[in-house]
Scaffold this motif. Structure first.
Motif, PDB file in Angstrom:
ATOM      1  N   TRP A   1       0.829  -1.189   0.000  1.00  0.00           N
ATOM      2  CA  TRP A   1       0.000   0.000   0.000  1.00  0.00           C
ATOM      3  C   TRP A   1       0.870   1.248   0.000  1.00  0.00           C
ATOM      4  N   THR A   2       0.237   2.333  -0.431  1.00  0.00           N
ATOM      5  CA  THR A   2       0.883   3.633  -0.350  1.00  0.00           C
ATOM      6  C   THR A   2       0.752   4.165   1.079  1.00  0.00           C
ATOM      7  N   ILE A   3       1.507   5.197   1.366  1.00  0.00           N
ATOM      8  CA  ILE A   3       1.403   5.820   2.690  1.00  0.00           C
ATOM      9  C   ILE A   3      -0.023   6.274   2.952  1.00  0.00           C
ATOM     10  N   LYS A   4      -0.660   6.898   1.958  1.00  0.00           N
ATOM     11  CA  LYS A   4      -2.031   7.378   2.176  1.00  0.00           C
ATOM     12  C   LYS A   4      -2.981   6.212   2.446  1.00  0.00           C
TER      13      LYS A   4
ATOM     14  N   HIS B   1      -6.298   3.157   6.031  1.00  0.00           N
ATOM     15  CA  HIS B   1      -6.532   1.821   6.581  1.00  0.00           C
ATOM     16  C   HIS B   1      -6.559   1.857   8.113  1.00  0.00           C
ATOM     17  N   CYS B   2      -5.630   2.573   8.711  1.00  0.00           N
ATOM     18  CA  CYS B   2      -5.604   2.640  10.181  1.00  0.00           C
ATOM     19  C   CYS B   2      -6.895   3.260  10.714  1.00  0.00           C
TER      20      CYS B   2
ATOM     21  N   SER C   1      -8.684  11.322   7.870  1.00  0.00           N
ATOM     22  CA  SER C   1      -8.364  10.059   8.538  1.00  0.00           C
ATOM     23  C   SER C   1      -7.533  10.286   9.793  1.00  0.00           C
ATOM     24  N   LEU C   2      -6.642  11.270   9.761  1.00  0.00           N
ATOM     25  CA  LEU C   2      -5.871  11.590  10.970  1.00  0.00           C
ATOM     26  C   LEU C   2      -6.783  12.094  12.079  1.00  0.00           C
ATOM     27  N   MET C   3      -7.823  12.870  11.716  1.00  0.00           N
ATOM     28  CA  MET C   3      -8.784  13.327  12.728  1.00  0.00           C
ATOM     29  C   MET C   3      -9.582  12.153  13.293  1.00  0.00           C
TER      30      MET C   3
END
Length: 181
Positions: A62-65, A70-71, A115-117
Motif C-alpha cells: 500500500w501507499t502511505i495514504k 486503513h488505520c 483520517s488523521l482526525m
C-alpha cells in the motif's frame, strides 16, 4: 528481492504473537502504544506532499495514504468490537475485506487529514475505554467468524498495540526508501 527481504518489508517489526496470558502491566503498556499512535502517525504524515503520500511501503504494498486511511478504518472497526464485547455476550462481529477497502476512492485520497482526525478521536475515546477496564472485562470476548474463534479484549489490545507499531514502521519504511520498490 529474495523471500526473506520481502518478509522483512511486510513485517518490519515481526509478526504479532498472541498473548494468551497477560498482566495488567502488559495491558497498560499496550494502551500507551494505542494512546500515542495518533501523534506518531500525524508526525510522520501530516506534512507529506501528494507525491510522498503515494510512495509504496513495499513491492505490491500500500501507499502511505492507504496505510493512514486503513488505520482509520481498522481502528474504527476495532473500537466498535470492544464496545460490542463489553455490552453483549460474545457477539459475533462483522469482518471486512481490508484489501478491498484500500481500493475504494476514500482510501486513495491524497488528503489524509480527515483520517488523521478520525484516528485522533477514536484513539482518545479508545484509550479512555481501555483504561477503565478491569481484568474481568479484559477477558470478555467477541467471536470472529473469519478466524473462527473467540477473541478476548486483552489479547485484542495487544494486537492493536502491534498494529499501530506495524503500520508506523511501514510508513517509516516508505519514507526511508522514498517509495522506490
Amino acid at each position: 528481492m529474495n523471500p526473506q527481504e520481502l518478509e522483512k518489508l511486510k513485517y518490519p517489526i515481526g509478526q504479532h504473537h498472541e498473548h494468551i496470558k497477560f498482566t495488567m502491566e502488559d495491558v497498560a503498556s499496550w494502551i500507551s502504544d494505542i494512546a500515542q499512535f495518533p501523534a506518531q502517525i500525524s508526525s510522520l504524515t501530516e506534512n507529506l506532499s501528494a507525491e510522498e503520500l503515494n510512495w509504496l511501503h513495499r513491492p505490491d504494498g500500500w501507499t502511505i495514504k492507504q496505510l493512514v486511511h486503513h488505520c482509520a478504518d481498522s481502528h474504527m472497526n476495532s473500537f466498535m468490537r470492544f464496545k460490542l464485547a463489553l455490552t453483549e455476550d460474545t457477539p459475533s462481529i462483522k469482518p471486512y475485506y481490508e484489501g478491498r477497502w484500500a481500493k475504494l476512492p476514500d482510501a486513495n485520497m491524497d488528503e489524509v487529514s480527515d483520517s488523521l482526525m478520525i484516528i485522533s478521536g477514536i484513539h482518545r475515546r479508545w484509550a479512555v475505554l481501555l483504561n477503565s477496564l478491569d481484568e474481568k472485562q479484559l477477558h470478555r470476548t467477541f467471536y470472529h467468524p473469519q478466524h473462527r474463534q473467540e477473541m478476548n479484549l486483552g489479547t485484542t489490545t495487544s494486537m492493536y498495540s502491534w498494529h499501530c507499531k506495524h503500520h508506523l514502521a511501514h510508513i517509516q519504511q516508505a519514507l526511508t526508501h522514498k517509495g522506490a520498490f
